[in-house]
Structure formats: C-alpha cells, structure tokens
Design a protein around this motif. Structure first.
Motif, PDB file in Angstrom:
ATOM      1  N   LYS A 108     -50.796  -1.209 -20.521  1.00 44.71           N
ATOM      2  CA  LYS A 108     -51.823  -1.653 -21.463  1.00 44.71           C
ATOM      3  C   LYS A 108     -51.614  -3.130 -21.794  1.00 44.71           C
ATOM      4  CE  LYS A 108     -53.683  -0.271 -25.969  1.00 44.71           C
ATOM      5  NZ  LYS A 108     -53.437   0.590 -27.136  1.00 44.71           N
ATOM      6  N   TYR A 109     -52.639  -3.931 -21.547  1.00 44.65           N
ATOM      7  CA  TYR A 109     -52.594  -5.358 -21.888  1.00 44.65           C
ATOM      8  C   TYR A 109     -53.414  -5.562 -23.155  1.00 44.65           C
ATOM      9  CZ  TYR A 109     -50.745  -6.069 -17.194  1.00 44.65           C
ATOM     10  OH  TYR A 109     -49.956  -6.015 -16.063  1.00 44.65           O
ATOM     11  N   VAL A 110     -52.811  -6.206 -24.138  1.00 47.41           N
ATOM     12  CA  VAL A 110     -53.498  -6.410 -25.414  1.00 47.41           C
ATOM     13  C   VAL A 110     -53.513  -7.901 -25.729  1.00 47.41           C
ATOM     14  CG1 VAL A 110     -53.428  -5.911 -27.894  1.00 47.41           C
ATOM     15  CG2 VAL A 110     -52.792  -4.133 -26.247  1.00 47.41           C
TER      16      VAL A 110
ATOM     17  N   GLU B 221     -50.931  -6.393 -33.659  1.00 47.33           N
ATOM     18  CA  GLU B 221     -49.731  -6.036 -34.437  1.00 47.33           C
ATOM     19  C   GLU B 221     -49.580  -4.527 -34.607  1.00 47.33           C
ATOM     20  OE1 GLU B 221     -53.096  -6.892 -37.286  1.00 47.33           O
ATOM     21  OE2 GLU B 221     -52.311  -7.775 -35.445  1.00 47.33           O
ATOM     22  N   ASN B 222     -50.715  -3.793 -34.531  1.00 47.79           N
ATOM     23  CA  ASN B 222     -50.654  -2.324 -34.651  1.00 47.79           C
ATOM     24  C   ASN B 222     -49.887  -1.683 -33.499  1.00 47.79           C
ATOM     25  OD1 ASN B 222     -52.308  -2.621 -36.916  1.00 47.79           O
ATOM     26  ND2 ASN B 222     -54.152  -2.567 -35.659  1.00 47.79           N
ATOM     27  N   GLU B 223     -49.835  -2.388 -32.368  1.00 45.01           N
ATOM     28  CA  GLU B 223     -49.121  -1.852 -31.199  1.00 45.01           C
ATOM     29  C   GLU B 223     -47.619  -1.706 -31.463  1.00 45.01           C
ATOM     30  OE1 GLU B 223     -50.394  -0.608 -28.534  1.00 45.01           O
ATOM     31  OE2 GLU B 223     -52.461  -1.260 -28.829  1.00 45.01           O
ATOM     32  N   LEU B 224     -47.109  -2.473 -32.418  1.00 47.15           N
ATOM     33  CA  LEU B 224     -45.669  -2.437 -32.697  1.00 47.15           C
ATOM     34  C   LEU B 224     -45.226  -1.148 -33.394  1.00 47.15           C
ATOM     35  CD1 LEU B 224     -45.967  -5.402 -31.874  1.00 47.15           C
ATOM     36  CD2 LEU B 224     -44.345  -5.999 -33.647  1.00 47.15           C
ATOM     37  N   GLU B 225     -46.200  -0.438 -33.995  1.00 48.80           N
ATOM     38  CA  GLU B 225     -45.860   0.830 -34.649  1.00 48.80           C
ATOM     39  C   GLU B 225     -45.226   1.784 -33.635  1.00 48.80           C
ATOM     40  OE1 GLU B 225     -45.732   1.896 -37.629  1.00 48.80           O
ATOM     41  OE2 GLU B 225     -46.976   0.498 -38.765  1.00 48.80           O
ATOM     42  N   ASN B 226     -44.093   2.353 -34.021  1.00 48.88           N
ATOM     43  CA  ASN B 226     -43.392   3.366 -33.206  1.00 48.88           C
ATOM     44  C   ASN B 226     -42.870   2.841 -31.869  1.00 48.88           C
ATOM     45  OD1 ASN B 226     -43.917   5.544 -35.097  1.00 48.88           O
ATOM     46  ND2 ASN B 226     -46.050   5.370 -34.429  1.00 48.88           N
TER      47      ASN B 226
ATOM     48  N   VAL C 281     -46.650  -1.836 -23.168  1.00 51.42           N
ATOM     49  CA  VAL C 281     -47.745  -2.666 -23.683  1.00 51.42           C
ATOM     50  C   VAL C 281     -47.342  -4.124 -23.509  1.00 51.42           C
ATOM     51  CG1 VAL C 281     -49.078  -3.308 -25.738  1.00 51.42           C
ATOM     52  CG2 VAL C 281     -48.372  -0.923 -25.400  1.00 51.42           C
ATOM     53  N   ILE C 282     -48.269  -4.912 -22.947  1.00 51.16           N
ATOM     54  CA  ILE C 282     -47.995  -6.339 -22.772  1.00 51.16           C
ATOM     55  C   ILE C 282     -48.943  -7.136 -23.660  1.00 51.16           C
ATOM     56  CG2 ILE C 282     -48.160  -8.257 -21.121  1.00 51.16           C
ATOM     57  CD1 ILE C 282     -46.965  -6.417 -19.051  1.00 51.16           C
ATOM     58  N   LEU C 283     -48.373  -7.976 -24.505  1.00 47.13           N
ATOM     59  CA  LEU C 283     -49.186  -8.872 -25.327  1.00 47.13           C
ATOM     60  C   LEU C 283     -49.455 -10.120 -24.488  1.00 47.13           C
ATOM     61  CD1 LEU C 283     -47.335  -8.577 -28.777  1.00 47.13           C
ATOM     62  CD2 LEU C 283     -49.204  -7.172 -27.874  1.00 47.13           C
ATOM     63  N   THR C 284     -50.727 -10.426 -24.328  1.00 49.82           N
ATOM     64  CA  THR C 284     -51.111 -11.492 -23.405  1.00 49.82           C
ATOM     65  C   THR C 284     -52.234 -12.342 -23.992  1.00 49.82           C
ATOM     66  OG1 THR C 284     -52.178 -11.915 -21.261  1.00 49.82           O
ATOM     67  CG2 THR C 284     -52.630  -9.799 -22.247  1.00 49.82           C
TER      68      THR C 284
ATOM     69  N   ILE D 126     -42.699  -2.898 -25.641  1.00 48.01           N
ATOM     70  CA  ILE D 126     -43.681  -3.974 -25.802  1.00 48.01           C
ATOM     71  C   ILE D 126     -43.067  -5.264 -25.276  1.00 48.01           C
ATOM     72  CG2 ILE D 126     -44.947  -5.376 -27.477  1.00 48.01           C
ATOM     73  CD1 ILE D 126     -45.278  -2.875 -29.090  1.00 48.01           C
ATOM     74  N   ILE D 127     -43.797  -5.937 -24.408  1.00 47.71           N
ATOM     75  CA  ILE D 127     -43.335  -7.247 -23.911  1.00 47.71           C
ATOM     76  C   ILE D 127     -44.354  -8.295 -24.348  1.00 47.71           C
ATOM     77  CG2 ILE D 127     -42.608  -8.617 -21.936  1.00 47.71           C
ATOM     78  CD1 ILE D 127     -42.146  -6.025 -20.382  1.00 47.71           C
ATOM     79  N   ALA D 128     -43.927  -9.180 -25.219  1.00 50.89           N
ATOM     80  CA  ALA D 128     -44.802 -10.267 -25.661  1.00 50.89           C
ATOM     81  C   ALA D 128     -44.730 -11.379 -24.627  1.00 50.89           C
ATOM     82  CB  ALA D 128     -44.358 -10.768 -27.029  1.00 50.89           C
ATOM     83  N   ALA D 129     -45.905 -11.800 -24.146  1.00 54.32           N
ATOM     84  CA  ALA D 129     -46.009 -12.819 -23.093  1.00 54.32           C
ATOM     85  C   ALA D 129     -45.365 -12.310 -21.811  1.00 54.32           C
ATOM     86  CB  ALA D 129     -45.371 -14.129 -23.545  1.00 54.32           C
ATOM     87  N   GLY D 130     -45.787 -11.134 -21.381  1.00 55.01           N
ATOM     88  CA  GLY D 130     -45.141 -10.478 -20.247  1.00 55.01           C
ATOM     89  C   GLY D 130     -45.849 -10.589 -18.917  1.00 55.01           C
ATOM     90  N   THR D 131     -46.751 -11.572 -18.769  1.00 61.29           N
ATOM     91  CA  THR D 131     -47.490 -11.650 -17.494  1.00 61.29           C
ATOM     92  C   THR D 131     -46.855 -12.629 -16.502  1.00 61.29           C
ATOM     93  OG1 THR D 131     -48.965 -13.321 -18.426  1.00 61.29           O
ATOM     94  CG2 THR D 131     -49.730 -11.033 -18.509  1.00 61.29           C
TER      95      THR D 131
END
Length: 302
Positions: free
Chosen positions: A43-45, A56-61, A29-32, A5-10
C-alpha cells in the motif's frame, strides 16, 4: 497482524527493505510523495513529510516504522540544497514524532535514518558508537540536528533506534553503480590521496542488520557499517580487479572538483575519511555475510 511502515520507501534502500520484508510482515505501507495506490499487495500512501493529511492514521497498530526521508546528499551544496538537505530530515522526523504521539496504538519500534558521516574525518582512529568523535562541518551538523529531532521527543510506547548508515553497496542502486562504471572505463584509480577510509556495507548485510535490530529490540545509536573500513586506494584496486579492468587513472583533488561540478555533486562524498566500525552490532552477536570487500564485489557483480 504485523505491519511495517516505510517512510520515503520508493528509493534504492526502500526497495531493498521491501524485498527483504515482504514475506515477514502481513502488511507493508510506504509513505510516498507519489499517489496513493496499491501495487503487488503493498500500500502506497501519499504524504508530504511536513504535515498531517490522513497518512498519520496508517501508524496505528504498526509493528515497525522505518524512516528514510531526506533529500539526497548527492548534489551540489548550494545554499538552497543545503537548506533542503537539513529541513527535509528535520521536518519529516518531527512530523513522525507528532504522529507517533497521536496514536492510540503507536508503532512498537521506530528506526530512523542517520549517517556514519556524523564522525570526524579520521585516518587514525576507528569510530564506534561509544568512543567515536563527532566532528564539525555542514554534513556533521545536519546529522546532529537530525538525531536531536529524533530523540528529543519522548515516545514512551515506541522504541527508538538511529541507524548511522555508511555507503550501502547494492546491485540496483546507490554508489556502487557509478563506481563500477568508473572502474570499467579506466577511471578506477584512487580518488584524492587514496589514504582516506571508506566505511561500506553490502545491501544484504544492511537489511539483515535492520532485521536483527528489530528482533533483538536494540535501541539508541547503531553504526550500520561492515567491520572492515578500507582505504580508498585499496577499495578501487579491488574493484578494478573485480570488474576485470587492468588499470585505473587516479583522480586527484582538482580533477574530482571539476568532475563533481559536472555531475552536480560534492567531492566530500569520496574524500572524507569515514573510519567507522559496527561495535554494537558485533557485541550483540550480529554475523556479517559480507564482511570482506572481495566477497561483496564478487556477489554484486555476479
């Protein structure tokens, strides 16, 4: 299944990470702040970096979480911008701490951005993670608050690493592009006195270092910088040579003040002497591909 997961990955660094890791993780998964969608199997969320809305559910596993969130410091330090620079870092780190603690199976390793600007202005002493001296000004206090927000909440099942990153030199973004342009149009002389040190790292070494930290599970504070800080005057001279421009008009402090006003940034970005070395990376056996600035420039201009 491995998941990154990359937060602010764009942005620039996010893209460098995605290119490096896209074949090494089963899912990215990129949090954007942009819309939720899937492009090229990534996957961009959507998230606002302040509160929960389902992301926050994306952080599971997740195997690894890398947080790059924070307003760019490449702006004028107005009261409003200063507030945004500070809070964009604190709030995103805080909400990620809450999200990690909420997980049944939290990310195994969380790497959070920090900055090599945390050390004092230094012409004399090389700053490493153990003996580096922290200074006291706006940028430094932001960095301290940021790391405090990161480390003060214990996450028993998640390793934590703060990445004190220097200027990352890359082909498609970051500081290298404007510097290269200046050198090509004849303004590639020293900036200010020219004796201030620049701590830098090639984009390949940046991602390789992060990969290395994940593999070796290195925690705590790590300087993400090349082994050889270089004086500004030498950096600019080598850059002129690399772009093939014979001379460079030096920019004194007054010219820099005027120029930075027009391009809406601050002179601190070029005038501060960042004399930082990657002691922990070297001690752990990390090998730099581009420890030498001439090779780095050659590669970036190729």
């Amino acid at each position: 299944m491995t998941k990154l997961i990359i937060a602010a990955g764009t942005g620039f660094l996010g893209q460098v990470l995605v290119n490096h890791f896209k074949n090494k993780f089963d899912q990215i998964v990129i949090l954007t702040r942009g819309k939720s969608q899937t492009i090229d199997e990534i996957k961009y969320v959507n998230w606002n970096a302040k509160n929960f809305s389902g992301w926050e559910n994306e952080l599971e596993n997740a195997t690894v979480l890398i947080n790059l969130a924070g307003k760019s410091v490449d702006c004028r330090y107005t009261k409003e911008n200063k507030k945004e620079i500070l809070w964009s870092r604190i709030k995103s780190t805080k909400v990620l701490n809450e999200a990690v603690l909420k997980c049944k199976n939290p990310p195994k390793h969380w790497l959070n951005s920090s900055t090599s600007t945390i050390y004092r202005f230094s012409l004399d002493k090389q700053m490493d993670e153990v003996n580096g001296e922290i200074g006291n000004d706006f940028s430094i206090n932001v960095a301290l608050s940021w790391e405090k927000a990161f480390f003060k909440i214990e996450t028993p099942n998640t390793l934590k690493t703060a990445l004190r990153t220097s200027i990352v030199l890359g082909k498609d973004g970051g500081a290298f592009i404007p510097l290269k342009t200046l050198a090509k149009i004849g303004f590639g002389g020293k900036q200010g006195k020219g004796n201030q040190f620049i701590s830098w790292i090639h984009e390949d070494d940046f991602v390789n270092a992060i990969d290395f930290i994940i593999q070796k599970e290195i925690t705590g504070i790590i300087n993400i910088v090349s082994p050889e800080p270089i004086r500004n005057a030498d950096f600019m001279q080598k850059l002129r040579k690399a772009v093939g421009f014979p001379f460079g008009i030096p920019m004194n402090t007054l010219l820099l003040e005027i120029g930075s006003f027009f391009i809406r940034t601050e002179t601190e970005l070029v005038l501060k002497s960042r004399n930082v070395i990657p002691k922990k990376l070297l001690e752990n056996g990390f090998e730099f591909k581009f420890g030498d600035i001439d090779n780095a420039f050659r590669d970036l201009l190729n």
